[in-house]
Design an enzyme around this catalytic site. Sequence first.
Site, PDB file in Angstrom:
ATOM      1  N   CYS A   1       0.793  -1.239   0.000  1.00 49.02           N
ATOM      2  CA  CYS A   1       0.000   0.000   0.000  1.00 49.02           C
ATOM      3  C   CYS A   1       0.823   1.285   0.000  1.00 49.02           C
ATOM      4  O   CYS A   1       0.775   2.055  -0.954  1.00 49.02           O
ATOM      5  CB  CYS A   1      -0.919   0.001   1.213  1.00 49.02           C
ATOM      6  SG  CYS A   1      -2.102  -1.341   1.185  1.00 49.02           S
TER       7      CYS A   1
HETATM    8  N1  LIG Z   1      -2.461  -6.091   1.944  1.00 48.07           N
HETATM    9  C1  LIG Z   1      -2.936  -5.080   2.632  1.00 48.07           C
HETATM   10  O1  LIG Z   1      -2.600  -4.895   3.783  1.00 48.07           O
HETATM   11  C2  LIG Z   1      -3.955  -4.124   2.027  1.00 48.07           C
HETATM   12  C3  LIG Z   1      -4.595  -3.227   2.895  1.00 48.07           C
HETATM   13  C4  LIG Z   1      -5.550  -2.372   2.386  1.00 48.07           C
HETATM   14  C5  LIG Z   1      -5.832  -2.390   1.016  1.00 48.07           C
HETATM   15  N2  LIG Z   1      -5.180  -3.247   0.182  1.00 48.07           N
HETATM   16  C6  LIG Z   1      -5.552  -3.241  -1.239  1.00 48.07           C
HETATM   17  O2  LIG Z   1      -6.351  -4.385  -1.496  1.00 48.07           O
HETATM   18  C7  LIG Z   1      -6.097  -4.865  -2.811  1.00 48.07           C
HETATM   19  C8  LIG Z   1      -5.678  -6.324  -2.757  1.00 48.07           C
HETATM   20  O3  LIG Z   1      -4.478  -6.420  -2.020  1.00 48.07           O
HETATM   21  P1  LIG Z   1      -3.962  -7.786  -1.399  1.00 48.07           P
HETATM   22  O4  LIG Z   1      -2.862  -7.409  -0.486  1.00 48.07           O
HETATM   23  O5  LIG Z   1      -5.092  -8.591  -0.868  1.00 48.07           O
HETATM   24  O6  LIG Z   1      -3.377  -8.495  -2.715  1.00 48.07           O
HETATM   25  P2  LIG Z   1      -2.950 -10.044  -2.872  1.00 48.07           P
HETATM   26  O7  LIG Z   1      -1.949 -10.073  -3.972  1.00 48.07           O
HETATM   27  O8  LIG Z   1      -2.618 -10.625  -1.536  1.00 48.07           O
HETATM   28  O9  LIG Z   1      -4.277 -10.756  -3.367  1.00 48.07           O
HETATM   29  C9  LIG Z   1      -4.889 -10.463  -4.582  1.00 48.07           C
HETATM   30  C10 LIG Z   1      -5.441 -11.758  -5.153  1.00 48.07           C
HETATM   31  O10 LIG Z   1      -6.161 -11.430  -6.342  1.00 48.07           O
HETATM   32  C11 LIG Z   1      -5.994 -12.500  -7.254  1.00 48.07           C
HETATM   33  N3  LIG Z   1      -6.372 -12.039  -8.597  1.00 48.07           N
HETATM   34  C12 LIG Z   1      -5.658 -11.285  -9.458  1.00 48.07           C
HETATM   35  N4  LIG Z   1      -6.379 -11.081 -10.582  1.00 48.07           N
HETATM   36  C13 LIG Z   1      -7.564 -11.699 -10.418  1.00 48.07           C
HETATM   37  C14 LIG Z   1      -8.739 -11.838 -11.230  1.00 48.07           C
HETATM   38  N5  LIG Z   1      -8.817 -11.270 -12.430  1.00 48.07           N
HETATM   39  N6  LIG Z   1      -9.751 -12.549 -10.738  1.00 48.07           N
HETATM   40  C15 LIG Z   1      -9.684 -13.137  -9.515  1.00 48.07           C
HETATM   41  N7  LIG Z   1      -8.601 -13.042  -8.699  1.00 48.07           N
HETATM   42  C16 LIG Z   1      -7.563 -12.318  -9.152  1.00 48.07           C
HETATM   43  C17 LIG Z   1      -4.544 -12.882  -7.084  1.00 48.07           C
HETATM   44  O11 LIG Z   1      -4.288 -14.175  -7.559  1.00 48.07           O
HETATM   45  C18 LIG Z   1      -4.375 -12.771  -5.561  1.00 48.07           C
HETATM   46  O12 LIG Z   1      -4.638 -13.999  -4.915  1.00 48.07           O
HETATM   47  C19 LIG Z   1      -5.061  -3.920  -3.394  1.00 48.07           C
HETATM   48  O13 LIG Z   1      -5.703  -2.912  -4.110  1.00 48.07           O
HETATM   49  C20 LIG Z   1      -4.389  -3.340  -2.170  1.00 48.07           C
HETATM   50  O14 LIG Z   1      -3.827  -2.074  -2.431  1.00 48.07           O
HETATM   51  C21 LIG Z   1      -4.246  -4.122   0.679  1.00 48.07           C
END
Ligand SMILES: NC(=O)c1ccc[n+]([C@@H]2O[C@H](COP(=O)([O-])OP(=O)(O)OC[C@H]3O[C@@H](n4cnc5c(N)ncnc54)[C@H](O)[C@@H]3O)[C@@H](O)[C@H]2O)c1
Length: 439
Positions: free
Chosen positions: A272
């Site tokens: 993030c």
């Molecule tokens: N990790 C954090 O602490 C956090 C906190 C707040 C917000 N976010 C936001 O949340 C979002 C996700 O982050 P995350 O950390 O969970 O990412 P992540 O990489 O852990 O998980 C994302 C998942 O989405 C899947 N994916 C990708 N394309 C896809 C599709 N077309 N269809 C279905 N699945 C698909 C991936 O395989 C992966 O498993 C981002 O925008 C991030 O900025 C993350």
Amino acid sequence: MTVALEKAIENKSAVVGVIGLGYVGLPLIRAFIAAGFRTMGFDVDQSKVDRLLHGESYIGHISSDWIAECVENRKFVPTADMKRLSEADALLICVPTPLSESRDPDLYYVEETTRQISKSLRPGQLIVLESTTYPGTTRDVVLPILAKSGLKVGSDFFLAYSPEREDPGNPNFSASVIPKVVGGYDAESLKLAQALYAFAVTKVVPVSSCEVAEACKILENTYRSVNIAMVNELKMLFDRIGIDVWEVIDAAKTKPFGFQAFYPGPGLGGHCIPIDPFYLSWVARKHGQATRFIELAGEINTHMPEYVIHRLAQALNEQGKPLNGSKICILGIAYKKDVDDPRESPSFELMDLLRAGHSKLSYNDPHVPRMPKVRHHDAPDMTSTPLTADFLASQDCVLIATDHSAYDYDFIVRHSRLVIDTRNATKNVREGREKIRKA
Ligand SMILES: NC(=O)c1ccc[n+]([C@@H]2O[C@H](COP(=O)([O-])OP(=O)(O)OC[C@H]3O[C@@H](n4cnc5c(N)ncnc54)[C@H](O)[C@@H]3O)[C@@H](O)[C@H]2O)c1
């Protein structure tokens, strides 16, 4: 349509689908199951889906037993089959939003997911984007793709934006106890999204539009990035004048109003904070405005690994040793304490710099047993070396990059020759302080 979905939410018969089963998606599933909903989890990564189907978690703070139980009793149905998206009444999108090579927003995953939804969108579905992004994404990027289905927003289907505020590894804040900001495309969408989230989280904070909700998330992350940059800059200044920045912050935070403590470190990490502010810079450029705070914070935070290595080289030099050939062990590959997430971790940059100086590298991380492959860094294939007394004594320097709680800092300092501490992790160590350099 509204009434049917409203009723289904009200009596918890609505099926909640989460797309993207990562650090955000899985905890969100857990919050909805705890609230009494049946859930479906969609991910393009078949290996993740298979592990979940076998009752195996791949995220440290989500237990495998819980996954196994929910899969078994069908409260959680993980699948990679996007044709099943129509089976869910609400679809919450939690896919990655990275930066491109040129540090512009890369909305490929959001667009691709939305295309998949659009193919099977049916009347009565609520779609909520949760991925962090710039203001305008829901209206200008997501809606036009969904509209290709021929269905009409606000009457056939409903659209909202609600940013995720997950803080992985923080035992005090799981998804369900964090207030959730929700912005609807229209009044009906807001009403439905608000009703749904009200079951899963402690408090819903409705705002007037998707754009306000999108901007809120970017404000939160920019606020952190800028404040961390400020204390990082002060760390370098105070060090020159012989003041310990951590002691200053601890003293300042006794002020009961008007001050919030941020802590310096070896640079920014995670999905993030190093990334999201640049989503806003991109929008600002499109509107002919510069975001100087964001650029400056990025510059300072990005420079931190170089500063740390400079301090480390100085400390080795005091002992008549060059970087070249010195044995250096990095403690912590995860980007922050007590998590297994290495994304954007400054440890990779620290390693690159040490390798450029021809140091002999090793690492330890209780949460990252094997060095992961990450974008932009060519990390060597290594495994985590156990921190025995003999191993520590064999190293010229130990560099604390992540302050995991699992570390016994008294033991580490006792057996090491030189400790570079970028997190003030050794603050309670009494013996051997002469071996510690903060950086
Ligand atoms: N990790 C954090 O602490 C956090 C906190 C707040 C917000 N976010 C936001 O949340 C979002 C996700 O982050 P995350 O950390 O969970 O990412 P992540 O990489 O852990 O998980 C994302 C998942 O989405 C899947 N994916 C990708 N394309 C896809 C599709 N077309 N269809 C279905 N699945 C698909 C991936 O395989 C992966 O498993 C981002 O925008 C991030 O900025 C993350």
